[in-house]
Design a protein around this motif. Structure first.
Motif, PDB file in Angstrom:
ATOM      1  N   THR A  84      -5.925   1.713  -4.351  1.00 25.00           N
ATOM      2  CA  THR A  84      -6.406   0.331  -4.334  1.00 25.00           C
ATOM      3  C   THR A  84      -7.438   0.192  -3.224  1.00 25.00           C
ATOM      4  OG1 THR A  84      -4.728  -0.428  -2.761  1.00 25.00           O
ATOM      5  CG2 THR A  84      -4.143  -0.479  -5.092  1.00 25.00           C
ATOM      6  N   LEU A  85      -8.101  -0.938  -3.194  1.00 27.82           N
ATOM      7  CA  LEU A  85      -9.092  -1.185  -2.155  1.00 27.82           C
ATOM      8  C   LEU A  85      -8.438  -1.170  -0.775  1.00 27.82           C
ATOM      9  CD1 LEU A  85     -12.176  -1.944  -1.971  1.00 27.82           C
ATOM     10  CD2 LEU A  85     -11.412  -4.281  -1.629  1.00 27.82           C
ATOM     11  N   SER A  86      -7.250  -1.740  -0.678  1.00 27.33           N
ATOM     12  CA  SER A  86      -6.580  -1.881   0.613  1.00 27.33           C
ATOM     13  C   SER A  86      -6.061  -0.564   1.177  1.00 27.33           C
ATOM     14  CB  SER A  86      -5.415  -2.877   0.498  1.00 27.33           C
ATOM     15  OG  SER A  86      -5.894  -4.172   0.241  1.00 27.33           O
ATOM     16  N   ASN A  87      -5.727   0.403   0.300  1.00 27.52           N
ATOM     17  CA  ASN A  87      -5.209   1.668   0.833  1.00 27.52           C
ATOM     18  C   ASN A  87      -6.241   2.786   0.840  1.00 27.52           C
ATOM     19  OD1 ASN A  87      -5.275   2.898  -1.753  1.00 27.52           O
ATOM     20  ND2 ASN A  87      -3.176   2.309  -2.197  1.00 27.52           N
ATOM     21  N   SER A  88      -7.456   2.508   0.356  1.00 29.48           N
ATOM     22  CA  SER A  88      -8.488   3.553   0.324  1.00 29.48           C
ATOM     23  C   SER A  88      -9.665   3.249   1.248  1.00 29.48           C
ATOM     24  CB  SER A  88      -9.001   3.742  -1.106  1.00 29.48           C
ATOM     25  OG  SER A  88      -9.592   2.548  -1.584  1.00 29.48           O
ATOM     26  N   LEU A  89      -9.850   1.976   1.571  1.00 28.67           N
ATOM     27  CA  LEU A  89     -10.967   1.595   2.435  1.00 28.67           C
ATOM     28  C   LEU A  89     -10.542   1.715   3.902  1.00 28.67           C
ATOM     29  CD1 LEU A  89     -13.785   0.514   1.548  1.00 28.67           C
ATOM     30  CD2 LEU A  89     -12.981  -1.763   2.180  1.00 28.67           C
ATOM     31  N   PRO A  90     -11.388   2.278   4.754  1.00 29.16           N
ATOM     32  CA  PRO A  90     -11.060   2.327   6.190  1.00 29.16           C
ATOM     33  C   PRO A  90     -10.772   0.932   6.729  1.00 29.16           C
ATOM     34  CG  PRO A  90     -12.982   3.688   5.724  1.00 29.16           C
ATOM     35  CD  PRO A  90     -12.674   2.941   4.462  1.00 29.16           C
ATOM     36  N   ILE A  91      -9.830   0.846   7.661  1.00 27.13           N
ATOM     37  CA  ILE A  91      -9.348  -0.450   8.129  1.00 27.13           C
ATOM     38  C   ILE A  91     -10.467  -1.315   8.704  1.00 27.13           C
ATOM     39  CG2 ILE A  91      -8.715   0.435  10.410  1.00 27.13           C
ATOM     40  CD1 ILE A  91      -6.814  -2.220   8.335  1.00 27.13           C
ATOM     41  N   LYS A  92     -11.445  -0.698   9.371  1.00 26.56           N
ATOM     42  CA  LYS A  92     -12.552  -1.482   9.940  1.00 26.56           C
ATOM     43  C   LYS A  92     -13.386  -2.132   8.846  1.00 26.56           C
ATOM     44  CE  LYS A  92     -13.125   0.877  14.393  1.00 26.56           C
ATOM     45  NZ  LYS A  92     -14.052   1.652  15.263  1.00 26.56           N
ATOM     46  N   LYS A  93     -13.667  -1.363   7.794  1.00 22.77           N
ATOM     47  CA  LYS A  93     -14.439  -1.905   6.672  1.00 22.77           C
ATOM     48  C   LYS A  93     -13.647  -2.968   5.932  1.00 22.77           C
ATOM     49  CE  LYS A  93     -17.475   2.042   5.726  1.00 22.77           C
ATOM     50  NZ  LYS A  93     -17.929   3.019   4.690  1.00 22.77           N
ATOM     51  N   LEU A  94     -12.332  -2.746   5.818  1.00 24.95           N
ATOM     52  CA  LEU A  94     -11.473  -3.722   5.144  1.00 24.95           C
ATOM     53  C   LEU A  94     -11.449  -5.036   5.918  1.00 24.95           C
ATOM     54  CD1 LEU A  94      -9.597  -4.085   2.703  1.00 24.95           C
ATOM     55  CD2 LEU A  94      -7.701  -3.349   4.152  1.00 24.95           C
ATOM     56  N   LYS A  95     -11.376  -4.960   7.238  1.00 26.83           N
ATOM     57  CA  LYS A  95     -11.389  -6.155   8.074  1.00 26.83           C
ATOM     58  C   LYS A  95     -12.706  -6.906   7.948  1.00 26.83           C
ATOM     59  CE  LYS A  95      -8.024  -4.796  11.611  1.00 26.83           C
ATOM     60  NZ  LYS A  95      -7.821  -4.420  13.039  1.00 26.83           N
ATOM     61  N   ARG A  96     -13.816  -6.171   7.886  1.00 24.54           N
ATOM     62  CA  ARG A  96     -15.136  -6.806   7.730  1.00 24.54           C
ATOM     63  C   ARG A  96     -15.236  -7.509   6.377  1.00 24.54           C
ATOM     64  NH1 ARG A  96     -17.396  -2.226  10.631  1.00 24.54           N
ATOM     65  NH2 ARG A  96     -17.882  -1.163   8.668  1.00 24.54           N
ATOM     66  N   LYS A 100       0.811  -1.223   0.000  1.00 31.53           N
ATOM     67  CA  LYS A 100       0.000   0.000   0.000  1.00 31.53           C
ATOM     68  C   LYS A 100       0.846   1.276   0.000  1.00 31.53           C
ATOM     69  CE  LYS A 100      -0.851   0.106   5.016  1.00 31.53           C
ATOM     70  NZ  LYS A 100      -1.911   0.166   6.055  1.00 31.53           N
ATOM     71  N   GLU A 101       2.011   1.247   0.642  1.00 27.99           N
ATOM     72  CA  GLU A 101       2.853   2.448   0.684  1.00 27.99           C
ATOM     73  C   GLU A 101       3.358   2.834  -0.707  1.00 27.99           C
ATOM     74  OE1 GLU A 101       5.957   2.144   3.555  1.00 27.99           O
ATOM     75  OE2 GLU A 101       4.579   1.888   5.245  1.00 27.99           O
ATOM     76  N   ASN A 102       3.802   1.822  -1.465  1.00 29.10           N
ATOM     77  CA  ASN A 102       4.256   2.079  -2.838  1.00 29.10           C
ATOM     78  C   ASN A 102       3.110   2.573  -3.709  1.00 29.10           C
ATOM     79  OD1 ASN A 102       6.964   1.458  -2.518  1.00 29.10           O
ATOM     80  ND2 ASN A 102       6.679  -0.706  -2.988  1.00 29.10           N
ATOM     81  N   ASP A 103       1.923   1.969  -3.526  1.00 31.98           N
ATOM     82  CA  ASP A 103       0.757   2.366  -4.324  1.00 31.98           C
ATOM     83  C   ASP A 103       0.342   3.805  -4.016  1.00 31.98           C
ATOM     84  OD1 ASP A 103       0.548  -0.052  -5.667  1.00 31.98           O
ATOM     85  OD2 ASP A 103      -0.763  -0.949  -4.174  1.00 31.98           O
ATOM     86  N   LEU A 104       0.366   4.159  -2.727  1.00 30.63           N
ATOM     87  CA  LEU A 104       0.007   5.522  -2.335  1.00 30.63           C
ATOM     88  C   LEU A 104       1.011   6.527  -2.888  1.00 30.63           C
ATOM     89  CD1 LEU A 104      -1.146   4.996   1.369  1.00 30.63           C
ATOM     90  CD2 LEU A 104      -2.554   5.862  -0.513  1.00 30.63           C
ATOM     91  N   TYR A 105       2.295   6.158  -2.848  1.00 27.32           N
ATOM     92  CA  TYR A 105       3.349   7.055  -3.344  1.00 27.32           C
ATOM     93  C   TYR A 105       3.207   7.293  -4.846  1.00 27.32           C
ATOM     94  CZ  TYR A 105       8.001   8.983  -4.184  1.00 27.32           C
ATOM     95  OH  TYR A 105       9.047   9.802  -4.568  1.00 27.32           O
ATOM     96  N   SER A 106       2.796   6.243  -5.560  1.00 31.26           N
ATOM     97  CA  SER A 106       2.650   6.369  -7.021  1.00 31.26           C
ATOM     98  C   SER A 106       1.270   6.883  -7.427  1.00 31.26           C
ATOM     99  CB  SER A 106       2.929   5.020  -7.690  1.00 31.26           C
ATOM    100  OG  SER A 106       2.056   4.027  -7.181  1.00 31.26           O
ATOM    101  N   GLY A 107       0.399   7.140  -6.437  1.00 34.59           N
ATOM    102  CA  GLY A 107      -0.910   7.719  -6.736  1.00 34.59           C
ATOM    103  C   GLY A 107      -1.973   6.722  -7.150  1.00 34.59           C
ATOM    104  N   ILE A 108      -1.750   5.434  -6.883  1.00 33.44           N
ATOM    105  CA  ILE A 108      -2.724   4.401  -7.236  1.00 33.44           C
ATOM    106  C   ILE A 108      -3.603   4.110  -6.028  1.00 33.44           C
ATOM    107  CG2 ILE A 108      -3.060   2.002  -7.943  1.00 33.44           C
ATOM    108  CD1 ILE A 108      -0.429   2.149  -9.428  1.00 33.44           C
TER     109      ILE A 108
END
Length: 336
Positions: free
Chosen positions: A203-215, A193-201
């Motif tokens: 993804t579901l894992s870096n844009s969804l709140p952690i609680k929703k991602l866990k659910r 996720k860190e590389n994706d955020l740095y490159s401006g991509i």
């Protein structure tokens, strides 16, 4: 080794190929066909899987060159002349055309193979490039890497055995492979996720709140676990249950001795183990092969399986030896 690195074999050989071979073994087992008599077909299946994986790895790296250069991520194609890059890409495409031609007489399997290649092409290649779509990216990756290849294997075996295509088996394999694939891509996105955020991509894992991602992960795992339990009931092999018990003991011991956390998809500590991943990739294919009691020389197939995918087997073996030494040490100390 340099050429093997270009096709990123470390990303799929030990992790995805054994899972797909498990589906082949289980489909032969369900049809009551001795797998040792179908070794040529198993070799063909491996060849087709590898050819698709090579294509996927090449187009993924080529289409990621700009982003990888930006974030400083390793990409072997960055150091190659454009003529070499285009030549490798052309060879990868030609390889897919050859495989598709070979599969034309194998019923529905050719369509599932094409679907897998198309899914990953849409995932990687601009301007569509679903890799940069939060939701469609995980669907395309899952279908291309797990669900469609699984359907390819089931329908391919059906075409060579001429056995009736069991709808319940086909459906449960699709759900199981799809949900496990979803869990896998969420894990990889979360790790990167860190590389994706740095490159401006996004993804579901870096844009969804952690609680929703866990659910979401829990929902996906529930679907995977339910389909896997039903799959075990269909296969009805006591040997698989024994190896599942052995695997359960290993992960419990790891947790107690090394404080290795059991995770579903989202790493939260340095030491962790992804629940059931090792079982699918190591213990399940071996236990399935041991279940072929109608085969006289199944041990030859088991040896081939171990030789093709030795890394995790060796690691687990050394790990078990270490546990036995610890146990003997404590027993000897208790006697004193």
């Amino acid at each position: 080794m340099k050429y093997l690195a270009l096709i990123r074999y470390n990303d799929w050989w030990l992790y995805k190929v054994p899972f797909l071979l498990t589906i082949a073994y289980s489909t032969f087992y369900l049809a009551d066909i001795c797998v040792e008599n179908k070794t040529l077909e198993i070799i063909k299946i491996i060849t087709y899987i590898v050819s698709a994986a090579i294509y996927v790895s090449i187009i993924n790296d080529i289409t990621d060159m700009k982003i990888d250069r930006l974030v400083g991520k390793k990409n072997l194609f960055l150091g190659l002349p454009k003529s070499i890059v285009y030549t490798i890409l052309s060879l990868a495409v030609i390889l897919q055309l050859i495989v598709i031609y070979k599969l034309l007489d194998n019923g529905q399997s050719v369509y599932w193979y094409i679907a897998a290649v198309v899914a990953y092409s849409l995932y990687s290649i601009p301007p569509i490039r679903l890799k940069e779509n939060r939701y469609l990216s995980i669907i395309a990756d899952t279908c291309g890497a797990h669900a469609f290849p699984s359907m390819f294997i089931v329908t391919y075996i059906n075409s060579i055995t001429l056995a009736p295509l069991a709808i319940n088996w086909t459906l449960i394999i699709f759900i199981w492979s799809f949900s496990y694939g979803l869990r896998g891509i969420i894990y990889h996105q979360y790790k990167d996720k860190e590389n994706d955020l740095y490159s401006g991509i996004l993804t579901l894992s870096n844009s969804l709140p952690i609680k929703k991602l866990k659910r979401l992960v829990l929902l996906v795992f529930a679907m995977e676990l339910g389909s896997f339990i039903y799959l075990l009931q269909i296969l009805n092999s006591h040997i698989i249950y024994k190896w599942l018990t052995f695997y359960s003991l290993i992960i419990i011991v790891r947790t107690l001795i090394y404080s290795s956390k059991i995770i579903i998809a989202l790493p939260s500590s340095k030491f962790y183990q992804i629940l059931l991943a090792e079982f699918y990739e190591v213990f399940l294919p071996i236990s399935l092969l041991l279940s072929f009691t109608n085969c006289d020389n199944i041990w030859l197939v088991i040896i081939c399986q171990l030789l093709l995918f030795p890394k995790r087997i060796i690691t687990i073996y050394n790990e078990c030896i270490g546990y036995c030494k610890r146990l003997m040490f404590f027993l000897c100390k208790a006697r004193i």
